[in-house]
Structures are given as C-alpha cells and as structure tokens.
Design an enzyme around this catalytic site. Structure first.
Site, PDB file in Angstrom:
ATOM      1  N   ASP A  44       1.161  -1.146   0.142  1.00  0.00           N
ATOM      2  CA  ASP A  44      -0.128  -0.088   0.216  1.00  0.00           C
ATOM      3  C   ASP A  44       0.962   1.235   0.467  1.00  0.00           C
ATOM      4  O   ASP A  44       1.536   1.196   0.548  1.00  0.00           O
ATOM      5  CB  ASP A  44      -0.984   0.481   1.454  1.00  0.00           C
ATOM      6  CG  ASP A  44      -2.079   1.175   0.805  1.00  0.00           C
ATOM      7  OD1 ASP A  44      -2.747   1.398   0.861  1.00  0.00           O
ATOM      8  OD2 ASP A  44      -1.509   2.215   1.655  1.00  0.00           O
ATOM      9  N   LYS A  74      -2.519   6.250  -4.459  1.00  0.00           N
ATOM     10  CA  LYS A  74      -3.670   6.800  -4.663  1.00  0.00           C
ATOM     11  C   LYS A  74      -3.622   8.440  -4.762  1.00  0.00           C
ATOM     12  O   LYS A  74      -2.250   8.647  -5.554  1.00  0.00           O
ATOM     13  CB  LYS A  74      -3.792   7.258  -2.616  1.00  0.00           C
ATOM     14  CG  LYS A  74      -4.012   6.042  -2.076  1.00  0.00           C
ATOM     15  CD  LYS A  74      -3.626   5.947  -0.450  1.00  0.00           C
ATOM     16  CE  LYS A  74      -3.476   4.439   0.201  1.00  0.00           C
ATOM     17  NZ  LYS A  74      -2.261   4.321   0.907  1.00  0.00           N
ATOM     18  N   HIS A 107      -7.322   9.714  -1.802  1.00  0.00           N
ATOM     19  CA  HIS A 107      -7.231   9.519  -0.709  1.00  0.00           C
ATOM     20  C   HIS A 107      -7.969   9.674   0.340  1.00  0.00           C
ATOM     21  O   HIS A 107      -7.690   9.849   1.519  1.00  0.00           O
ATOM     22  CB  HIS A 107      -5.569  10.146  -0.973  1.00  0.00           C
ATOM     23  CG  HIS A 107      -4.759   9.471   0.035  1.00  0.00           C
ATOM     24  ND1 HIS A 107      -3.371   9.643  -0.139  1.00  0.00           N
ATOM     25  CD2 HIS A 107      -4.348   9.268   1.296  1.00  0.00           C
ATOM     26  CE1 HIS A 107      -2.419   9.274   1.198  1.00  0.00           C
ATOM     27  NE2 HIS A 107      -3.084   9.036   1.980  1.00  0.00           N
TER      28      HIS A 107
END
Ligand code: NAD
Length: 271
Positions: A44, A74, A107
């Site tokens: 991530d 993101k 995000h």
C-alpha cells in the site's frame, strides 16, 4: 495468504504492507525485500508518500510475477478533479513502472471534488488501467453522496481502524453496499501496545499484541496494511494464520472502541 474478494471478482490479499514514512531509499528496499521473502504480495503506497518509484523498483527487482502482486496507490488531495486525477494517475504509473495498478483510491474526500475525481477513476477502470477502484477516508455521508450518481460503485473503502476506532456502523453500511473495509493504522501507530486487554490476550494465545490485533482484523473480514521497516516485525505481523481468536475475545476487542482517532477527521481534512 487469505484473500478478500471485491464485488468485481478481484482478489485482495487480506494482509499487506503499508509504506507510509518508509522513505524511498535503501530502507524501503530492505523492507519490501523482507516482506516479499516473508510472503507478502500486497503493498500500500500513495503519491503523497513520495515512494512510488522505490516501490516500483522493488517490484521489478523481486522477480515475482506481476499478476501475483497487488499494488495500491492513491490520488492526493491537490490532484483531485477530473483532468488532474487522470494526469496524477499517469505520473504514479510512470513512477511505479508497472503496466497496471491493482487498486487506485481517492486518498481523502475533498469537498466539491469527489464526483469529478470519481469520474476519472471510473474511466481508468473502464480503460483497464486499474483492476479496482475505491475510496479512502469516506464516512457514510461521503459514500451516500457518491453513490447517488456514480456509474461504478467504489469496491473498497480504506479507513483508520483499530481497537479504539472500530466504526461498526460504517462497517455495516459498507457491507450493505458491497464495499470492502480496509484498515489503515491498524496498530494505532504503535498505540495498541499499551492496552491492558490486548496484553492479556497476547499472553492467553501466546502471540504478540500486533498479532492479536491483525488476527482480529482477519477474522472480521477486514483488509489490513500494518507498516514496519524491520524484517523481524514484518515477519511477526504476517505470522497470524495458525490460531483463532474465540468469539468472546473478538467481542472484548470490539468493546475497546472509544471513537478515538490517531489520524485526521475526514470531515475536517481535505476541505
Ligand atoms: P500502523 O498502525 O501500521 O503502525 C505502524 C507503527 O507500528 C510503526 O511505528 C511500526 O514500527 C510499529 N510496528 C509495526 N509492527 C510492529 C510490531 N510487530 N511490533 C512493534 N511495533 C510495530 O500505522 P501507519 O503506518 O499509520 O498505517 C499503516 C499504513 O496504512 C501506512 O503505512 C499507509 O500505507 C496506510 N495509511 C493510509 C492512510 C490513508 O489516509 N489512507 C493514512 C495513514 C496510513
């Protein structure tokens, strides 16, 4: 590795490695190499973390087939809006140096921009550049507004989640909408280590506090992305597949909830 299926059939390895504040140099390479050796296949990152290039380098050096990896990034707040999101995505792709991204997330909700940003996300998905699209830090009212006129529903919502911020109602809303729930700061940025009940459960199950909390996430069907740069902790956080927390102990952990954040409130941040 256990996986969670999104409503479009994409499989998400349920435990991943978060790389916020892991740098973009040697430390990051060592952490990712340790993670891949341990068995992690899910990473991530975010453009805001300024380490997509390092993640890309580690992926390409790993020798692991791209299809076996699951990479999330993101779009940052300043890049939201339709055209800006498409541009930000191309920048992320170039830095990650990968033919596609597995999961692209908004995000934070940025007031007035969510719908335009989401249109760009839908387009990227329809073009096959991302395998799944979702949001992060969307509370129920943010989701309700987006669901009113999106063509493709978010597949996942990544939120702050740990024993002091359980958000059962939001979990339930996401479940009803077929949106998977993903935990950021699952270890409360280190805050879980001093919670007495978790110390007791760690002794009871002969596991560490980190393992108890991450196992609690797994049994609740939540995707989790603990961060560490230390190979020993990276391995420890992954070693959670050989035990089961009893239902009454799961409930005791749920009951620690205080609605307490370690990160920003989505209603105040990004607006
Ligand atoms: P976290 O809860 O994962 O805690 C990380 C801290 O716990 C670090 O200090 C680490 O050294 C320590 N730690 C990890 N494993 C340990 C272990 N086994 N024993 C002792 N200490 C241990 O916090 P985080 O980094 O804020 O969150 C994880 C990831 O979530 C981030 O890296 C990032 O990828 C993601 N994230 C997303 C958002 C968002 O807005 N979407 C916000 C914050 C974080």
């Amino acid at each position: 590795m256990q996986a969670i299926e999104l409503y479009n059939g994409v499989q998400v390895p349920q435990l991943g490695l978060g790389v916020w504040q892991s740098g973009n140099g040697e430390t990051l390479q060592e952490a990712l190499s340790a993670a891949f050796d341990t068995g992690y296949r899910h990473i991530d990152t975010a453009s805001f973390y300024h380490n997509e290039a390092g993640v890309g380098q580690a992926i390409n050096n790993s020798g692991i087939d791209r299809e076996k990896l699951f990479i999330t990034t993101k779009v940052w707040n300043a890049d939201q809006g339709y055209a800006a999101t498409l541009k930000a995505f191309e920048r992320s792709m170039a830095l990650l140096n990968t033919p596609y991204i597995d999961l692209y997330l908004i995000h934070w909700p940025v007031k007035g921009k969510e719908k335009e940003t989401w249109k760009a996300m839908e387009e990227l998905y329809l073009q096959g550049k991302v395998k799944a699209i979702g949001v992060s830090n969307f509370l129920q009212h943010h989701l309700e507004a987006l669901l009113l006129d999106c063509s493709i529903k978010p597949m996942i919502n990544q939120l702050e989640h740990h024993p002091y911020l359980v958000q059962k109602d939001l979990q339930e809303f996401c479940r009803q909408q077929d949106i998977r729930f993903e935990a950021w700061s699952p270890l409360m940025q280190g805050g879980v280590f001093t919670i007495p009940l978790l110390q007791d459960l760690a002794s009871k199950y002969n596991k560490t506090i980190a393992q108890i909390v991450l196992r609690w996430n797994m049994q609740n069907g939540i995707v989790s992305i603990p961060k560490s740069i230390h190979p020993k902790r990276i391995a420890e956080n992954y070693d959670i597949w050989d035990f089961e927390i009893a239902a009454e102990d799961m409930r005791l952990i749920d009951a620690l909830d205080k609605g307490q954040r370690v990160g920003p409130d989505p209603d105040l941040f990004g607006n």
